[in-house]
Enzyme design. Sequence first.
Site, mmCIF file in Angstrom:
data_model
loop_
_atom_site.group_PDB
_atom_site.id
_atom_site.type_symbol
_atom_site.label_atom_id
_atom_site.label_comp_id
_atom_site.label_asym_id
_atom_site.label_seq_id
_atom_site.Cartn_x
_atom_site.Cartn_y
_atom_site.Cartn_z
ATOM 1 N N GLU A 65 1.166 35.877 9.692
ATOM 2 C CA GLU A 65 2.250 35.315 8.882
ATOM 3 C C GLU A 65 2.543 33.882 9.322
ATOM 4 O O GLU A 65 3.085 33.680 10.410
ATOM 5 C CB GLU A 65 3.553 36.082 9.100
ATOM 6 C CG GLU A 65 3.557 37.555 8.869
ATOM 7 C CD GLU A 65 4.953 38.090 9.146
ATOM 8 O OE1 GLU A 65 5.696 38.294 8.180
ATOM 9 O OE2 GLU A 65 5.309 38.261 10.331
ATOM 10 N N GLY A 116 8.743 33.402 1.719
ATOM 11 C CA GLY A 116 9.947 33.273 0.903
ATOM 12 C C GLY A 116 10.365 31.836 0.649
ATOM 13 O O GLY A 116 11.423 31.572 0.091
ATOM 14 N N HIS A 120 6.965 42.346 12.342
ATOM 15 C CA HIS A 120 7.185 41.393 11.249
ATOM 16 C C HIS A 120 8.126 40.290 11.710
ATOM 17 O O HIS A 120 9.049 40.524 12.500
ATOM 18 C CB HIS A 120 7.771 42.116 10.029
ATOM 19 C CG HIS A 120 7.735 41.303 8.786
ATOM 20 N ND1 HIS A 120 8.662 40.315 8.530
ATOM 21 C CD2 HIS A 120 6.883 41.298 7.736
ATOM 22 C CE1 HIS A 120 8.382 39.743 7.358
ATOM 23 N NE2 HIS A 120 7.302 40.333 6.868
ATOM 24 N N ASN A 164 4.779 45.037 1.128
ATOM 25 C CA ASN A 164 5.952 45.210 2.003
ATOM 26 C C ASN A 164 7.194 44.986 1.150
ATOM 27 O O ASN A 164 7.514 43.853 0.808
ATOM 28 C CB ASN A 164 5.882 44.198 3.159
ATOM 29 C CG ASN A 164 7.138 44.204 4.017
ATOM 30 O OD1 ASN A 164 7.925 45.151 3.994
ATOM 31 N ND2 ASN A 164 7.331 43.145 4.788
ATOM 32 N N SER A 221 3.375 34.267 1.203
ATOM 33 C CA SER A 221 3.456 33.857 -0.211
ATOM 34 C C SER A 221 2.103 33.949 -0.925
ATOM 35 O O SER A 221 1.663 32.996 -1.565
ATOM 36 C CB SER A 221 4.034 32.437 -0.327
ATOM 37 O OG SER A 221 5.363 32.400 0.148
ATOM 38 N N LYS A 251 10.272 45.357 1.889
ATOM 39 C CA LYS A 251 11.436 44.867 2.635
ATOM 40 C C LYS A 251 12.676 45.666 2.216
ATOM 41 O O LYS A 251 12.559 46.857 1.919
ATOM 42 C CB LYS A 251 11.596 43.345 2.446
ATOM 43 C CG LYS A 251 10.307 42.597 2.792
ATOM 44 C CD LYS A 251 10.482 41.099 2.887
ATOM 45 C CE LYS A 251 9.150 40.453 3.227
ATOM 46 N NZ LYS A 251 9.292 39.013 3.440
ATOM 47 N N GLU A 273 10.546 38.887 10.436
ATOM 48 C CA GLU A 273 11.978 39.132 10.203
ATOM 49 C C GLU A 273 12.549 40.053 11.277
ATOM 50 O O GLU A 273 13.699 39.886 11.701
ATOM 51 C CB GLU A 273 12.176 39.720 8.797
ATOM 52 C CG GLU A 273 11.892 38.678 7.716
ATOM 53 C CD GLU A 273 11.499 39.267 6.373
ATOM 54 O OE1 GLU A 273 11.222 38.473 5.467
ATOM 55 O OE2 GLU A 273 11.450 40.510 6.235
#
Length: 253
Positions: free
Chosen positions: A168, A174, A96, A9, A214, A11, A98
Amino acid sequence: MRKKIVAGNWKMNKTLQEGIELVKEINTALEADKPACDVVVCTPFIHLASVTPLVNPSLIGIGAENCADKESGAYTGEVSAAMVASTGAKYCILGHSERRAYYHETNEILKEKVLLALANGLTPIFCVGEVKDERVAGIQNQVVESQLEGALFNLSAEDFGKIVIAYEPVWAIGTGLTATSEQAEEMHAFIRSKVEAKYGKAVAEDCSILYGGSCKPSNAKELFANPDVDGGLIGGASLKAADFKGIIDAWKK
């Protein structure tokens, strides 16, 4: 036998020119050393039509990072599932963390996106997961269950069978933190149990569940060794061909 998958991904990274170079590099590496899993590269919308013809489709599937919850019309700036499919892309990341956090995507919105993606022949990579406060409060299972029920459990067993799930732990994206191998397996097993309760054992055993927090070349093998972890949804490490290949290679015996 459920599919083992490593999906990248990107992003909001890579210009078109940089993305073309990266996908060529990944393709070259995999042609020289065939992967032992399915490989997916999900890029920004503007890359899709350019990168799809550059990859060997037997080695790499191209996907989008999102799609609209409307079929077509006066929705300035949106990109429909039909548009994504028209580029030759085969996958679409939906839900996702985000998108949920920054763009306030709800289960109802995501339910529509999933239906449109499926109607256009795309394989949704559907993300579920809890934020740090929810993990600390010990309600991660309830959170994930509500995401599954709210956006996916309306599907027929046949359509659900076309979904890839990505877990996730949002607190590990991150941040440099990674869920322990045990935490990952525990949640993946929980997700599979919920799928089994809804659709039966055969559908649950067939469902690929990816880890998305991660994952790096250094920890991929340990994570993938868990019986309910079927691969990874890779963020930062998918932006360098060598790192991405290192994770793909974790599936090699």
